[in-house]
Design a protein around this motif. Sequence first.
Motif, PDB file in Angstrom:
ATOM      1  N   ARG A 158       0.815  -1.218   0.000  1.00  0.00           N
ATOM      2  CA  ARG A 158       0.000   0.000   0.000  1.00  0.00           C
ATOM      3  C   ARG A 158       0.849   1.268   0.000  1.00  0.00           C
ATOM      4  O   ARG A 158       0.564   2.212  -0.727  1.00  0.00           O
ATOM      5  CB  ARG A 158      -0.936  -0.017   1.200  1.00  0.00           C
ATOM      6  CG  ARG A 158      -1.829   1.176   1.205  1.00  0.00           C
ATOM      7  CD  ARG A 158      -2.676   1.220   2.429  1.00  0.00           C
ATOM      8  NE  ARG A 158      -3.199   2.557   2.491  1.00  0.00           N
ATOM      9  CZ  ARG A 158      -4.398   2.859   2.873  1.00  0.00           C
ATOM     10  NH1 ARG A 158      -5.207   1.944   3.230  1.00  0.00           N
ATOM     11  NH2 ARG A 158      -4.798   4.098   2.904  1.00  0.00           N
ATOM     12  N   ASN A 159       1.886   1.334   0.813  1.00  0.00           N
ATOM     13  CA  ASN A 159       2.724   2.531   0.864  1.00  0.00           C
ATOM     14  C   ASN A 159       3.423   2.781  -0.454  1.00  0.00           C
ATOM     15  O   ASN A 159       3.529   3.905  -0.908  1.00  0.00           O
ATOM     16  CB  ASN A 159       3.761   2.416   1.983  1.00  0.00           C
ATOM     17  CG  ASN A 159       3.119   2.488   3.346  1.00  0.00           C
ATOM     18  OD1 ASN A 159       2.051   3.066   3.500  1.00  0.00           O
ATOM     19  ND2 ASN A 159       3.747   1.874   4.324  1.00  0.00           N
ATOM     20  N   GLU A 160       3.892   1.712  -1.092  1.00  0.00           N
ATOM     21  CA  GLU A 160       4.575   1.857  -2.369  1.00  0.00           C
ATOM     22  C   GLU A 160       3.611   2.328  -3.443  1.00  0.00           C
ATOM     23  O   GLU A 160       3.915   3.216  -4.210  1.00  0.00           O
ATOM     24  CB  GLU A 160       5.178   0.502  -2.758  1.00  0.00           C
ATOM     25  CG  GLU A 160       6.025   0.565  -3.999  1.00  0.00           C
ATOM     26  CD  GLU A 160       6.608  -0.794  -4.342  1.00  0.00           C
ATOM     27  OE1 GLU A 160       6.986  -0.973  -5.505  1.00  0.00           O
ATOM     28  OE2 GLU A 160       6.663  -1.673  -3.462  1.00  0.00           O
ATOM     29  N   SER A 161       2.397   1.769  -3.477  1.00  0.00           N
ATOM     30  CA  SER A 161       1.453   2.164  -4.515  1.00  0.00           C
ATOM     31  C   SER A 161       0.973   3.592  -4.305  1.00  0.00           C
ATOM     32  O   SER A 161       0.757   4.316  -5.269  1.00  0.00           O
ATOM     33  CB  SER A 161       0.253   1.204  -4.557  1.00  0.00           C
ATOM     34  OG  SER A 161      -0.496   1.296  -3.379  1.00  0.00           O
ATOM     35  N   SER A 162       0.819   4.036  -3.066  1.00  0.00           N
ATOM     36  CA  SER A 162       0.348   5.397  -2.846  1.00  0.00           C
ATOM     37  C   SER A 162       1.408   6.422  -3.217  1.00  0.00           C
ATOM     38  O   SER A 162       1.085   7.549  -3.562  1.00  0.00           O
ATOM     39  CB  SER A 162      -0.118   5.588  -1.399  1.00  0.00           C
ATOM     40  OG  SER A 162       0.966   5.454  -0.518  1.00  0.00           O
ATOM     41  N   ALA A 163       2.672   6.025  -3.165  1.00  0.00           N
ATOM     42  CA  ALA A 163       3.734   6.945  -3.562  1.00  0.00           C
ATOM     43  C   ALA A 163       3.771   7.107  -5.077  1.00  0.00           C
ATOM     44  O   ALA A 163       4.176   8.129  -5.588  1.00  0.00           O
ATOM     45  CB  ALA A 163       5.079   6.430  -3.064  1.00  0.00           C
ATOM     46  N   VAL A 164       3.313   6.091  -5.800  1.00  0.00           N
ATOM     47  CA  VAL A 164       3.342   6.110  -7.256  1.00  0.00           C
ATOM     48  C   VAL A 164       2.093   6.787  -7.813  1.00  0.00           C
ATOM     49  O   VAL A 164       2.182   7.619  -8.705  1.00  0.00           O
ATOM     50  CB  VAL A 164       3.448   4.668  -7.805  1.00  0.00           C
ATOM     51  CG1 VAL A 164       3.331   4.657  -9.308  1.00  0.00           C
ATOM     52  CG2 VAL A 164       4.756   4.040  -7.358  1.00  0.00           C
ATOM     53  N   SER A 165       0.936   6.440  -7.303  1.00  0.00           N
ATOM     54  CA  SER A 165      -0.307   6.927  -7.882  1.00  0.00           C
ATOM     55  C   SER A 165      -1.436   6.858  -6.869  1.00  0.00           C
ATOM     56  O   SER A 165      -1.492   5.937  -6.063  1.00  0.00           O
ATOM     57  CB  SER A 165      -0.670   6.069  -9.094  1.00  0.00           C
ATOM     58  OG  SER A 165      -1.949   6.408  -9.566  1.00  0.00           O
TER      59      SER A 165
ATOM     60  N   LEU B 100      -4.403  15.100 -10.316  1.00  0.00           N
ATOM     61  CA  LEU B 100      -5.666  15.501  -9.694  1.00  0.00           C
ATOM     62  C   LEU B 100      -5.998  14.623  -8.485  1.00  0.00           C
ATOM     63  O   LEU B 100      -6.522  15.114  -7.483  1.00  0.00           O
ATOM     64  CB  LEU B 100      -6.796  15.461 -10.721  1.00  0.00           C
ATOM     65  CG  LEU B 100      -6.734  16.539 -11.794  1.00  0.00           C
ATOM     66  CD1 LEU B 100      -7.701  16.225 -12.931  1.00  0.00           C
ATOM     67  CD2 LEU B 100      -7.025  17.912 -11.202  1.00  0.00           C
ATOM     68  N   ALA B 101      -5.690  13.352  -8.571  1.00  0.00           N
ATOM     69  CA  ALA B 101      -5.963  12.443  -7.454  1.00  0.00           C
ATOM     70  C   ALA B 101      -5.179  12.847  -6.208  1.00  0.00           C
ATOM     71  O   ALA B 101      -5.686  12.718  -5.090  1.00  0.00           O
ATOM     72  CB  ALA B 101      -5.636  11.004  -7.857  1.00  0.00           C
ATOM     73  N   LEU B 102      -3.992  13.348  -6.392  1.00  0.00           N
ATOM     74  CA  LEU B 102      -3.207  13.831  -5.246  1.00  0.00           C
ATOM     75  C   LEU B 102      -3.842  15.083  -4.640  1.00  0.00           C
ATOM     76  O   LEU B 102      -3.939  15.219  -3.424  1.00  0.00           O
ATOM     77  CB  LEU B 102      -1.770  14.129  -5.669  1.00  0.00           C
ATOM     78  CG  LEU B 102      -0.904  12.913  -5.976  1.00  0.00           C
ATOM     79  CD1 LEU B 102       0.417  13.341  -6.609  1.00  0.00           C
ATOM     80  CD2 LEU B 102      -0.665  12.094  -4.720  1.00  0.00           C
TER      81      LEU B 102
ATOM     82  N   GLU C 139      -7.287  14.068  -2.904  1.00  0.00           N
ATOM     83  CA  GLU C 139      -7.249  12.860  -2.084  1.00  0.00           C
ATOM     84  C   GLU C 139      -8.234  12.964  -0.918  1.00  0.00           C
ATOM     85  O   GLU C 139      -8.267  13.967  -0.204  1.00  0.00           O
ATOM     86  CB  GLU C 139      -5.833  12.643  -1.550  1.00  0.00           C
ATOM     87  CG  GLU C 139      -5.698  11.361  -0.776  1.00  0.00           C
ATOM     88  CD  GLU C 139      -4.271  11.104  -0.340  1.00  0.00           C
ATOM     89  OE1 GLU C 139      -4.030   9.995   0.135  1.00  0.00           O
ATOM     90  OE2 GLU C 139      -3.414  11.997  -0.456  1.00  0.00           O
ATOM     91  N   GLY C 140      -9.047  11.924  -0.773  1.00  0.00           N
ATOM     92  CA  GLY C 140     -10.022  11.887   0.312  1.00  0.00           C
ATOM     93  C   GLY C 140     -11.309  12.637   0.015  1.00  0.00           C
ATOM     94  O   GLY C 140     -12.256  12.577   0.782  1.00  0.00           O
TER      95      GLY C 140
END
Length: 123
Positions: free
Chosen positions: A3-10, A53-55, A58-59
């Motif tokens: 999860r941490n790795e994927s959130s750093a990418v996208s 945009l997702a960044l 977020e939330g």
Amino acid sequence: MDRNESSAVSRLQNVADLDIFYGIIQMERLSVWFADATWCAPCQLLRARYEQLALVYEGRVDFCRVDADQAATIISVLNVQKMPSTYVFRTGVALDWPWPVAGVPTATLKQYRQWLDTHMTTS
């Protein structure tokens, strides 16, 4: 990928399960659906925009990616004719996207943000 790795990418959520798709589109929160494929060159351009945009949202807005090679059922439900394609939902209702559904819009990041900001607060 954890999860941490994927959130750093996208911050794009990869969705391939139809039940998850229906669950997300029924939510009160705005969801932007991006139909693409790894082999699609124009998709890569639009994917980068949605990752930005997702960044920012977020939330507050769900940005979901549907890979045509991994989620054929969702692609069929959305009636995707060309890639990339974009769809937006809230509470199970498809919202009017101001740019062509298929292809890479020429809209600026500011235009996307104005549209999202308006529709995040609309009941």
